[in-house]
Design a protein around this motif. Structure first.
Motif, PDB file in Angstrom:
ATOM      1  N   LEU A   9       9.052  22.137  12.784  1.00  0.00           N
ATOM      2  CA  LEU A   9       9.299  23.021  13.794  1.00  0.00           C
ATOM      3  C   LEU A   9       8.294  24.340  13.717  1.00  0.00           C
ATOM      4  O   LEU A   9       7.782  24.410  12.519  1.00  0.00           O
ATOM      5  N   LEU A  10       8.390  25.188  14.712  1.00  0.00           N
ATOM      6  CA  LEU A  10       7.262  26.339  14.702  1.00  0.00           C
ATOM      7  C   LEU A  10       8.323  27.308  13.950  1.00  0.00           C
ATOM      8  O   LEU A  10       9.569  27.390  14.037  1.00  0.00           O
ATOM      9  N   ALA A  17       5.630  20.254  19.043  1.00  0.00           N
ATOM     10  CA  ALA A  17       4.683  20.167  20.045  1.00  0.00           C
ATOM     11  C   ALA A  17       4.905  21.381  21.129  1.00  0.00           C
ATOM     12  O   ALA A  17       3.791  21.208  21.770  1.00  0.00           O
ATOM     13  N   ARG A  18       5.598  22.498  21.141  1.00  0.00           N
ATOM     14  CA  ARG A  18       5.328  23.490  22.080  1.00  0.00           C
ATOM     15  C   ARG A  18       4.027  24.228  21.717  1.00  0.00           C
ATOM     16  O   ARG A  18       3.811  25.435  22.391  1.00  0.00           O
ATOM     17  N   ALA A  19       3.420  24.130  20.429  1.00  0.00           N
ATOM     18  CA  ALA A  19       2.229  24.778  20.110  1.00  0.00           C
ATOM     19  C   ALA A  19       1.022  24.222  20.699  1.00  0.00           C
ATOM     20  O   ALA A  19      -0.121  24.510  20.702  1.00  0.00           O
ATOM     21  N   TRP A  20       1.393  22.973  21.432  1.00  0.00           N
ATOM     22  CA  TRP A  20       0.199  22.185  22.194  1.00  0.00           C
ATOM     23  C   TRP A  20       0.647  22.195  23.843  1.00  0.00           C
ATOM     24  O   TRP A  20       1.903  22.714  24.347  1.00  0.00           O
ATOM     25  N   THR A  21      -0.330  21.936  24.505  1.00  0.00           N
ATOM     26  CA  THR A  21      -0.162  21.724  25.816  1.00  0.00           C
ATOM     27  C   THR A  21      -0.251  20.207  26.463  1.00  0.00           C
ATOM     28  O   THR A  21      -0.445  19.996  27.590  1.00  0.00           O
ATOM     29  N   LEU A  22       0.185  19.389  25.659  1.00  0.00           N
ATOM     30  CA  LEU A  22       0.083  18.051  26.032  1.00  0.00           C
ATOM     31  C   LEU A  22       1.369  17.878  27.207  1.00  0.00           C
ATOM     32  O   LEU A  22       2.334  18.285  26.933  1.00  0.00           O
ATOM     33  N   PRO A  38      -4.311  22.631  19.490  1.00  0.00           N
ATOM     34  CA  PRO A  38      -3.514  23.503  19.726  1.00  0.00           C
ATOM     35  C   PRO A  38      -3.692  24.626  20.739  1.00  0.00           C
ATOM     36  O   PRO A  38      -5.019  24.754  21.225  1.00  0.00           O
ATOM     37  N   GLU A  39      -2.536  25.289  21.390  1.00  0.00           N
ATOM     38  CA  GLU A  39      -2.975  26.230  22.295  1.00  0.00           C
ATOM     39  C   GLU A  39      -3.539  27.472  21.814  1.00  0.00           C
ATOM     40  O   GLU A  39      -4.393  27.966  22.526  1.00  0.00           O
ATOM     41  N   ALA A  40      -3.343  27.689  20.789  1.00  0.00           N
ATOM     42  CA  ALA A  40      -4.110  28.987  20.003  1.00  0.00           C
ATOM     43  C   ALA A  40      -5.392  28.837  19.959  1.00  0.00           C
ATOM     44  O   ALA A  40      -6.273  29.511  20.243  1.00  0.00           O
ATOM     45  N   ALA A  41      -6.074  27.511  19.762  1.00  0.00           N
ATOM     46  CA  ALA A  41      -7.303  27.375  19.505  1.00  0.00           C
ATOM     47  C   ALA A  41      -7.951  27.200  21.048  1.00  0.00           C
ATOM     48  O   ALA A  41      -9.176  27.604  20.972  1.00  0.00           O
ATOM     49  N   ILE A 281      -2.949  25.339  11.574  1.00  0.00           N
ATOM     50  CA  ILE A 281      -2.235  24.205  10.939  1.00  0.00           C
ATOM     51  C   ILE A 281      -1.721  24.887   9.448  1.00  0.00           C
ATOM     52  O   ILE A 281      -0.645  24.863   9.063  1.00  0.00           O
ATOM     53  N   GLU A 282      -2.878  25.632   8.599  1.00  0.00           N
ATOM     54  CA  GLU A 282      -2.642  26.166   7.762  1.00  0.00           C
ATOM     55  C   GLU A 282      -1.639  27.393   7.625  1.00  0.00           C
ATOM     56  O   GLU A 282      -0.623  27.281   6.837  1.00  0.00           O
ATOM     57  N   ARG A 283      -1.693  28.366   8.680  1.00  0.00           N
ATOM     58  CA  ARG A 283      -0.844  29.273   8.735  1.00  0.00           C
ATOM     59  C   ARG A 283       0.786  28.934   9.157  1.00  0.00           C
ATOM     60  O   ARG A 283       1.621  29.372   8.662  1.00  0.00           O
ATOM     61  N   THR A 284       0.914  27.972  10.039  1.00  0.00           N
ATOM     62  CA  THR A 284       2.117  27.311  10.303  1.00  0.00           C
ATOM     63  C   THR A 284       2.813  26.645   9.466  1.00  0.00           C
ATOM     64  O   THR A 284       4.287  26.715   9.428  1.00  0.00           O
ATOM     65  N   TRP A 285       2.299  25.502   8.797  1.00  0.00           N
ATOM     66  CA  TRP A 285       2.866  24.724   8.014  1.00  0.00           C
ATOM     67  C   TRP A 285       2.153  24.391   6.558  1.00  0.00           C
ATOM     68  O   TRP A 285       3.097  24.026   5.562  1.00  0.00           O
ATOM     69  N   GLY A 286       0.940  24.864   6.718  1.00  0.00           N
ATOM     70  CA  GLY A 286       0.242  24.359   5.372  1.00  0.00           C
ATOM     71  C   GLY A 286      -0.322  23.026   5.500  1.00  0.00           C
ATOM     72  O   GLY A 286       0.331  22.328   5.946  1.00  0.00           O
ATOM     73  N   TRP A 287      -1.427  22.752   5.094  1.00  0.00           N
ATOM     74  CA  TRP A 287      -2.200  21.602   5.368  1.00  0.00           C
ATOM     75  C   TRP A 287      -1.440  20.378   4.249  1.00  0.00           C
ATOM     76  O   TRP A 287      -1.314  19.305   4.729  1.00  0.00           O
ATOM     77  N   ALA A 288      -1.165  20.932   3.275  1.00  0.00           N
ATOM     78  CA  ALA A 288      -0.427  19.942   2.268  1.00  0.00           C
ATOM     79  C   ALA A 288       0.728  19.445   2.704  1.00  0.00           C
ATOM     80  O   ALA A 288       1.154  18.358   2.878  1.00  0.00           O
ATOM     81  N   ALA A 289       1.578  20.335   3.250  1.00  0.00           N
ATOM     82  CA  ALA A 289       3.013  19.970   3.775  1.00  0.00           C
ATOM     83  C   ALA A 289       2.899  18.952   5.202  1.00  0.00           C
ATOM     84  O   ALA A 289       3.401  18.231   5.425  1.00  0.00           O
TER      85      ALA A 289
END
Length: 405
Positions: A9-10, A17-22, A38-41, A281-289
């Motif tokens: 989740l965000l 998925a809401r962070a993407w425009t798919l 991602p929409e931010a990028a 990705i790092e800010r939202t979940w962390g790459w490890a997670a």
């Protein structure tokens, strides 16, 4: 038995998925081919393009410095020295840089494997023709262990071997290759090694740690989710002094990697926006997670889709991959589907058009596979839908193919 992982989740509780425009009318199960931004990028890239178009005479003279800053951030993400890293449009472009700059080796052989990415292998064949040499192909069984795969590759080395081209993760067969062991052997033999790591950025915490190689190239737009057209080319040998970009520009006399920072009037916004995608990705979940989730979801997806195909055909759809990838897996398709690359591509297009699913289908050694890939915006329900709704249709298409033949 792998349970279905809970969806990511965000921070505000919305689905990832809401962070993407798919397109929500499609099910997106093929992140591994072209990525998803991602929409931010996307917004960061659009902001950069608007800045470029507002004042191009200000933008372009300052661009090399901004590219250098972006590649330094990419180097931090990959845990490599920024002085070893240049930015290129994609992994195939990085391979082409190597092919176009290696010193001539008349009669030399280029050693590839039968798992190699087609475009990169085509480039190797073109290089071999220029040398008046040939391409030698190592046959690596899909279920080969690291030791067996290493032995299969090294068994094809001859006194004419002038370059080894090796996938880090194979595209069609979704497996790791033993790049560490083969790299060490290549270094001892004095043979240059090019590693095609197109799928790797984002899938390993420290992907180049302990590796011996001359050139490694990896796409940031696949699992790294950057805007398309951004890849890292890493050089760890004296070959750096011989590598020049595909476009000759005003930095041609600069050292590596600075000479790659200036490429005329190309749109470099994908380079500059790549750190925003990696950082999101790092800010939202962390790459490890995120990597843990990708692996858990792939475990579940491989099992339920495989069970659905097995139930349909009465034959096991499980695939024994010697060095499986955390976010990429194979499920064997019913006989008659995707036996060749062209058939696999046609099946991809048909599934998208008729079933509303963006999926990857591959072929290896005459066998067709569903190559599933996972990312943070995917959920268990995506693969449950494919197993319940799409697998029976694939079975009917396979039967239709068999009847026609």
């Amino acid at each position: 038995m792998s349970p279905a992982p809970l969806p990511l989740l965000l921070p505000d509780g919305r689905p990832a998925a809401r962070a993407w425009t798919l397109d929500p009318a499609l099910t997106h199960l093929n992140h591994g081919s072209f990525g998803a931004v991602p929409e931010a990028a996307q917004q960061e890239q659009q902001r950069l393009r608007a800045e470029m178009d507002r004042a191009p005479v200000v933008w372009f003279p300052a661009l090399p410095g901004r590219v250098a800053a972006a590649r330094s951030k990419v180097a931090d993400f990959l845990r490599v020295d920024p002085r070893d890293l240049a930015l290129v449009p994609n992994a195939s472009a990085g391979a082409s840089v190597v092919y176009g700059n290696l010193p001539a080796r008349p009669g030399g052989e280029v050693l590839v494997t039968d798992h190699g990415y087609g475009a990169v292998t085509m480039g190797a064949e073109r290089l071999a023709r220029r040398w008046g040499g040939s391409v030698r192909t190592a046959r690596v069984p899909l279920d080969a262990t690291a030791e067996e795969a290493c032995a299969a590759v090294l068994a094809e080395v001859t006194d004419r071997t002038a370059l080894i081209v090796l996938d880090h993760i194979t595209s069609a067969t979704a497996r790791w290759m033993p790049v560490k062991e083969i790299g060490a052997a290549a270094r001892e033999l004095g043979i240059p090694l090019l590693i095609d790591g197109a799928h790797v950025p984002g899938l390993a915490e420290d992907p180049l740690a302990g590796l011996e190689f001359d050139v490694w190239v990896g796409n940031l737009h696949k699992f790294g989710c950057s805007p398309r057209g951004a890849s890292a080319l890493v050089v760890r040998s004296g070959l750096r002094h011989q590598l020049y970009p595909l476009i000759d520009s005003w930095a041609a006399e600069a050292p590596f990697p600075e000479r790659f920072d200036t490429q005329g009037t190309i749109d470099a916004s994908s380079y500059l926006a790549a750190p925003e995608a990696l950082g999101f990705i790092e800010r939202t979940w962390g790459w490890a997670a995120a990597r843990d989730y990708l692996r858990e979801l792939a475990d579940y997806a491989e099992r339920i889709v495989g069970e659905a195909v097995t139930k349909l055909t009465g034959e096991s759809a499980a695939v024994d991959v010697g060095m499986p990838v955390n976010a990429l897996r194979l499920v064997r398709l019913p006989d008659g589907l995707a036996a060749t690359r062209l058939e696999a591509d046609a099946l991809r297009d048909r599934v998208a058009a008729e079933l509303g699913v963006e999926a990857a289908f591959t072929s290896f050694d005459g066998v067709g596979y569903f190559r599933l890939s996972t990312h943070v915006y995917n959920t268990a329900a995506d693969y449950e839908d494919f197993a319940e709704r799409c697998v029976p249709v694939l079975g009917s298409w396979a039967r239709g193919t068999a009847e026609r033949h």
